[in-house]
Write a protein that holds these residues in place. Structure first.
Motif, PDB file in Angstrom:
ATOM      1  N   SER A 195       5.926   6.345  -1.305  1.00 56.61           N
ATOM      2  CA  SER A 195       6.366   5.100  -0.923  1.00 56.61           C
ATOM      3  C   SER A 195       4.877   3.905  -1.535  1.00 56.61           C
ATOM      4  CB  SER A 195       7.426   4.995   0.254  1.00 56.61           C
ATOM      5  OG  SER A 195       7.885   3.542  -0.232  1.00 56.61           O
ATOM      6  N   GLU A 196       5.763   2.907  -2.564  1.00 54.70           N
ATOM      7  CA  GLU A 196       5.069   2.020  -2.788  1.00 54.70           C
ATOM      8  C   GLU A 196       6.103   1.285  -3.616  1.00 54.70           C
ATOM      9  OE1 GLU A 196       3.406  -0.188  -4.036  1.00 54.70           O
ATOM     10  OE2 GLU A 196       1.735  -0.418  -3.622  1.00 54.70           O
ATOM     11  N   SER A 197       6.315   0.178  -2.552  1.00 58.42           N
ATOM     12  CA  SER A 197       7.515  -1.840  -2.876  1.00 58.42           C
ATOM     13  C   SER A 197       7.310  -1.503  -4.084  1.00 58.42           C
ATOM     14  CB  SER A 197       7.424  -1.898  -1.559  1.00 58.42           C
ATOM     15  OG  SER A 197       6.458  -2.776  -1.334  1.00 58.42           O
ATOM     16  N   ILE A 198       5.741  -2.122  -4.487  1.00 61.33           N
ATOM     17  CA  ILE A 198       5.572  -3.383  -5.264  1.00 61.33           C
ATOM     18  C   ILE A 198       5.293  -2.940  -7.398  1.00 61.33           C
ATOM     19  CG2 ILE A 198       3.691  -5.471  -5.825  1.00 61.33           C
ATOM     20  CD1 ILE A 198       3.101  -5.254  -2.821  1.00 61.33           C
ATOM     21  N   VAL A 199       4.457  -1.926  -7.246  1.00 63.47           N
ATOM     22  CA  VAL A 199       3.740  -1.167  -7.995  1.00 63.47           C
ATOM     23  C   VAL A 199       4.134   0.738  -8.468  1.00 63.47           C
ATOM     24  CG1 VAL A 199       1.524  -2.358  -8.129  1.00 63.47           C
ATOM     25  CG2 VAL A 199       1.290  -0.002  -6.729  1.00 63.47           C
ATOM     26  N   SER A 200       4.415   0.486  -9.406  1.00 65.82           N
ATOM     27  CA  SER A 200       4.633   1.958  -9.651  1.00 65.82           C
ATOM     28  C   SER A 200       3.670   3.881  -9.820  1.00 65.82           C
ATOM     29  CB  SER A 200       5.470   2.484 -10.968  1.00 65.82           C
ATOM     30  OG  SER A 200       6.062   1.414 -11.478  1.00 65.82           O
ATOM     31  N   GLN A 239       0.978  -1.253   0.064  1.00 63.05           N
ATOM     32  CA  GLN A 239       0.231  -0.006  -0.122  1.00 63.05           C
ATOM     33  C   GLN A 239       0.289   0.927   0.260  1.00 63.05           C
ATOM     34  OE1 GLN A 239      -3.161   0.453  -0.367  1.00 63.05           O
ATOM     35  NE2 GLN A 239      -4.212   1.654   0.763  1.00 63.05           N
ATOM     36  N   VAL A 240       0.406   2.223  -0.922  1.00 60.94           N
ATOM     37  CA  VAL A 240       1.056   3.454  -1.102  1.00 60.94           C
ATOM     38  C   VAL A 240       1.366   4.065   0.619  1.00 60.94           C
ATOM     39  CG1 VAL A 240      -0.571   4.775  -1.659  1.00 60.94           C
ATOM     40  CG2 VAL A 240       1.828   5.430  -2.628  1.00 60.94           C
ATOM     41  N   GLN A 241       2.627   5.257   0.692  1.00 59.42           N
ATOM     42  CA  GLN A 241       2.428   5.304   2.263  1.00 59.42           C
ATOM     43  C   GLN A 241       3.290   6.686   1.786  1.00 59.42           C
ATOM     44  OE1 GLN A 241       4.158   2.795   5.431  1.00 59.42           O
ATOM     45  NE2 GLN A 241       4.437   1.859   4.093  1.00 59.42           N
ATOM     46  N   LEU A 242       2.999   7.904   2.299  1.00 53.05           N
ATOM     47  CA  LEU A 242       3.822   9.160   3.095  1.00 53.05           C
ATOM     48  C   LEU A 242       5.117   9.054   4.495  1.00 53.05           C
ATOM     49  CD1 LEU A 242       0.732  11.519   1.549  1.00 53.05           C
ATOM     50  CD2 LEU A 242       3.064  10.926   0.063  1.00 53.05           C
ATOM     51  N   VAL A 243       6.305   9.582   3.649  1.00 55.97           N
ATOM     52  CA  VAL A 243       7.126   9.493   5.232  1.00 55.97           C
ATOM     53  C   VAL A 243       7.736  10.394   5.332  1.00 55.97           C
ATOM     54  CG1 VAL A 243       9.082   8.093   5.183  1.00 55.97           C
ATOM     55  CG2 VAL A 243       7.846   6.851   4.084  1.00 55.97           C
ATOM     56  N   GLU A 244       7.851  11.097   5.934  1.00 51.99           N
ATOM     57  CA  GLU A 244       8.181  12.192   6.276  1.00 51.99           C
ATOM     58  C   GLU A 244       9.078  12.728   6.522  1.00 51.99           C
ATOM     59  OE1 GLU A 244       3.179  13.799   7.474  1.00 51.99           O
ATOM     60  OE2 GLU A 244       5.263  12.886   9.196  1.00 51.99           O
ATOM     61  N   SER A 245      10.450  13.421   7.131  1.00 50.50           N
ATOM     62  CA  SER A 245      11.331  13.602   7.560  1.00 50.50           C
ATOM     63  C   SER A 245      11.417  14.929   7.857  1.00 50.50           C
ATOM     64  CB  SER A 245      12.468  13.286   7.230  1.00 50.50           C
ATOM     65  OG  SER A 245      12.495  13.836   5.586  1.00 50.50           O
ATOM     66  N   GLY A 246      12.261  15.622   8.639  1.00 55.30           N
ATOM     67  CA  GLY A 246      12.520  16.994   8.925  1.00 55.30           C
ATOM     68  C   GLY A 246      12.395  17.921   9.948  1.00 55.30           C
ATOM     69  N   GLY A 247      11.074  17.132  11.654  1.00 52.84           N
ATOM     70  CA  GLY A 247      11.385  18.128  12.135  1.00 52.84           C
ATOM     71  C   GLY A 247      12.766  17.661  13.145  1.00 52.84           C
ATOM     72  N   GLY A 248      11.655  18.756  13.992  1.00 53.56           N
ATOM     73  CA  GLY A 248      13.314  19.064  15.043  1.00 53.56           C
ATOM     74  C   GLY A 248      12.565  20.302  16.420  1.00 53.56           C
ATOM     75  N   LEU A 249      14.085  20.707  17.075  1.00 54.02           N
ATOM     76  CA  LEU A 249      14.163  22.095  17.412  1.00 54.02           C
ATOM     77  C   LEU A 249      14.695  22.904  17.274  1.00 54.02           C
ATOM     78  CD1 LEU A 249      13.120  22.744  19.972  1.00 54.02           C
ATOM     79  CD2 LEU A 249      14.898  21.824  21.110  1.00 54.02           C
ATOM     80  N   VAL A 250      14.079  23.965  17.486  1.00 57.70           N
ATOM     81  CA  VAL A 250      15.033  25.189  16.168  1.00 57.70           C
ATOM     82  C   VAL A 250      14.440  26.667  17.572  1.00 57.70           C
ATOM     83  CG1 VAL A 250      12.885  26.123  14.948  1.00 57.70           C
ATOM     84  CG2 VAL A 250      15.807  26.237  14.292  1.00 57.70           C
ATOM     85  N   GLN A 251      15.636  27.500  17.063  1.00 59.49           N
ATOM     86  CA  GLN A 251      15.054  29.012  18.182  1.00 59.49           C
ATOM     87  C   GLN A 251      14.471  29.464  17.572  1.00 59.49           C
ATOM     88  OE1 GLN A 251      18.983  30.420  19.448  1.00 59.49           O
ATOM     89  NE2 GLN A 251      18.629  29.151  21.858  1.00 59.49           N
ATOM     90  N   ALA A 252      13.356  30.215  17.870  1.00 61.61           N
ATOM     91  CA  ALA A 252      12.649  32.031  17.547  1.00 61.61           C
ATOM     92  C   ALA A 252      13.370  31.826  16.236  1.00 61.61           C
ATOM     93  CB  ALA A 252      11.644  32.323  17.784  1.00 61.61           C
ATOM     94  N   GLY A 253      13.182  32.287  14.999  1.00 61.24           N
ATOM     95  CA  GLY A 253      13.992  33.404  13.828  1.00 61.24           C
ATOM     96  C   GLY A 253      14.324  32.441  13.046  1.00 61.24           C
ATOM     97  N   GLY A 254      14.650  31.141  13.797  1.00 62.23           N
ATOM     98  CA  GLY A 254      15.572  29.365  12.779  1.00 62.23           C
ATOM     99  C   GLY A 254      14.731  28.568  11.706  1.00 62.23           C
ATOM    100  N   SER A 255      15.145  28.354  10.618  1.00 63.41           N
ATOM    101  CA  SER A 255      14.541  27.252   9.642  1.00 63.41           C
ATOM    102  C   SER A 255      14.905  26.098  10.298  1.00 63.41           C
ATOM    103  CB  SER A 255      15.332  28.498   8.608  1.00 63.41           C
ATOM    104  OG  SER A 255      15.371  29.084   8.516  1.00 63.41           O
ATOM    105  N   LEU A 256      13.698  25.614   9.226  1.00 66.44           N
ATOM    106  CA  LEU A 256      14.156  23.833   8.887  1.00 66.44           C
ATOM    107  C   LEU A 256      13.581  23.633   7.800  1.00 66.44           C
ATOM    108  CD1 LEU A 256      11.910  22.455  12.634  1.00 66.44           C
ATOM    109  CD2 LEU A 256      14.379  22.929  11.455  1.00 66.44           C
ATOM    110  N   ARG A 257      13.954  22.926   7.271  1.00 67.51           N
ATOM    111  CA  ARG A 257      12.734  22.238   5.894  1.00 67.51           C
ATOM    112  C   ARG A 257      12.705  20.661   6.200  1.00 67.51           C
ATOM    113  NH1 ARG A 257      15.158  19.718   0.932  1.00 67.51           N
ATOM    114  NH2 ARG A 257      14.241  20.637  -1.010  1.00 67.51           N
ATOM    115  N   LEU A 258      11.262  20.539   5.370  1.00 70.66           N
ATOM    116  CA  LEU A 258      10.608  19.379   6.051  1.00 70.66           C
ATOM    117  C   LEU A 258      10.671  18.490   4.322  1.00 70.66           C
ATOM    118  CD1 LEU A 258       7.266  20.310   8.777  1.00 70.66           C
ATOM    119  CD2 LEU A 258       9.693  19.345   8.838  1.00 70.66           C
TER     120      LEU A 258
END
Length: 125
Positions: free
Chosen positions: A25-30, A1-20
């Motif tokens: 992902s699907e392991s069997i079909v395109s 079954q297709v899944q959505l896999v996230e990454s990129g979170g974390g702890l940052v100070q105000a004014g900082g940046s993050l990229r999510l």
């Protein structure tokens, strides 16, 4: 079954940046296509998830007013991925962030309303 896999979170100070990042992902079909992709967030104690940004397959972007000028959503259709660049973060941006796809079409099936597992973003003052 297709899944959505996230990454990129974390702890940052105000004014900082993050990229999510979020990739389908699907392991069997395109995966053939993905309709609109979005980022939602749910703050601590909030009952509902808030739509933060969305992007169409053609690249048209929309944002909630509170993040305009600070966040940028983008996607790479060749990688079945969506990204959220978050700059000038504020304590009120603290939340669990969820990737969402309206519809994903694979070579064998289609599925509506697909959610990622969530990634935590914490902004300290």
């Amino acid at each position: 079954q297709v899944q959505l896999v996230e990454s990129g979170g974390g702890l940052v100070q105000a004014g900082g940046s993050l990229r999510l990042s979020c990739a389908a992902s699907e392991s069997i079909v395109s995966i053939l296509s993905i309709d609109n992709m979005d980022w939602y967030r749910q703050a601590p104690g909030a009952k509902k998830r808030e739509l933060v940004a969305s992007i169409t397959p053609g690249g048209t972007e929309n944002y909630v007013d509170s993040v305009k000028g600070r966040f940028t959503i983008s996607r790479d259709n060749t990688k079945n991925a969506v990204y959220l660049q978050m700059n000038n973060l504020r304590p009120e941006d603290t939340a669990s962030y969820y990737c969402h796809a309206d519809r994903i079409i694979t070579a064998a099936y289609g599925v509506h309303d697909v959610w990622g597992q969530g990634t935590q973003v914490s902004v300290s003052s």
